[in-house]
Design an enzyme around this catalytic site. Structure first.
Site: not given
Length: 94
Positions: A8-10
């Site tokens: 996931c990006s965050t």
């Protein structure tokens, strides 16, 4: 061994990675490497660890190409490593 890679990006408090983990397990992943890192990041520690740990004949499952790489160059480098190590890369899809 069948490995899974979920990214996931965050960070954990902002995005839920559970869907990826669930789908990777359904696809046959036995051990899953989780990463909270922006896709454009040059260094993805868990992906590097997975590629280092995997042995010839092992499979790496991921849900989408975008989970592995955000550029053609990054993807080509990963594919080359997979090829050199004689791994199997499986893009499960959704």
């Amino acid at each position: 061994m069948n490995y899974g890679y979920a990214r996931c990006s965050t960070n954990e408090s902002k995005q839920d990675i559970d869907r990826q983990v669930r789908e990777l397990k359904e696809a046959g992943a036995e051990k899953i490497f989780l990463e909270y890192e922006h896709g454009d990041s040059v260094v993805k520690e868990q992906l590097a660890l997975l590629l280092e740990k995997a042995q010839p004949g092992d499979s790496i499952f991921t849900l989408e190409v975008s989970r592995l790489a955000r550029s053609t160059k990054q993807l080509c480098e990963i594919i080359e490593t997979v090829r050199e190590k004689r791994l199997r890369l499986v893009i499960v899809g959704s």
